[in-house]
Design a protein around this motif. Structure first.
Motif, mmCIF file in Angstrom:
data_model
loop_
_atom_site.group_PDB
_atom_site.id
_atom_site.type_symbol
_atom_site.label_atom_id
_atom_site.label_comp_id
_atom_site.label_asym_id
_atom_site.label_seq_id
_atom_site.Cartn_x
_atom_site.Cartn_y
_atom_site.Cartn_z
ATOM 1 N N ILE A 112 0.857 -1.170 0.000
ATOM 2 C CA ILE A 112 0.000 0.000 0.000
ATOM 3 C C ILE A 112 0.900 1.229 0.000
ATOM 4 N N VAL A 113 0.614 2.166 -0.896
ATOM 5 C CA VAL A 113 1.386 3.401 -0.969
ATOM 6 C C VAL A 113 0.539 4.526 -0.417
ATOM 7 N N ILE A 114 1.103 5.266 0.526
ATOM 8 C CA ILE A 114 0.419 6.416 1.094
ATOM 9 C C ILE A 114 1.242 7.643 0.734
ATOM 10 N N ASP A 115 0.641 8.551 0.007
ATOM 11 C CA ASP A 115 1.332 9.754 -0.439
ATOM 12 C C ASP A 115 0.938 10.904 0.471
ATOM 13 N N MET A 116 1.913 11.486 1.146
ATOM 14 C CA MET A 116 1.663 12.577 2.083
ATOM 15 C C MET A 116 1.973 13.898 1.382
ATOM 16 N N SER A 117 1.074 14.830 1.484
ATOM 17 C CA SER A 117 1.280 16.145 0.894
ATOM 18 C C SER A 117 1.881 17.058 1.957
#
Length: 123
Positions: A112-117
């Motif tokens: 699972i990839v979680i992209d944080m802004s």
């Protein structure tokens, strides 16, 4: 529902299921249906006008309970999903699977990839 549409199209046209999957799209305007099949690729193969092909396909593909309607609009064949049946099937699946609904089979082996802004602190 998407799989049902793919099966119907694959039976009616001279393209493989993989080719149908790559061509099937979701229209930007929801008034044009839930899924749309552009007939431009078939026009090259069949040497016919894509508008004619869409109209012929509409007559060739049978109406099913999963689809509210199928409509030829210009060079596109538009599919409208029966939302009542979709909701009914989804609720039945949720009641059957309870807390496991939507989870993976065993919960392992998936990335699972979680992209944080955030602001780039390196600038």
């Amino acid at each position: 529902m998407k799989d049902k549409i793919i099966d119907l199209l694959a039976q009616a046209i001279p393209l493989s299921k993989d080719e149908v999957v790559s061509l099937l799209e979701v229209p930007k305007d929801s008034s044009l249906g839930d899924y749309a099949f552009p007939c431009f690729t078939l026009a090259k193969i069949l040497k016919k006008n894509p508008i004619e092909i869409a109209s012929e396909l509409r007559k060739k593909i049978p109406q099913t309970k999963e689809l509210e309607k199928i409509e030829a609009k210009g060079p596109y064949l538009n599919f409208f999903v029966n939302r009542g049946l979709l909701a009914e099937n989804t609720l039945r699946d949720i009641m059957k699977e309870k807390g496991k609904y939507g989870s993976s089979v065993n919960g392992k082996g998936r990335t699972i990839v979680i992209d944080m802004s955030a602001p780039n602190i390196a600038k």
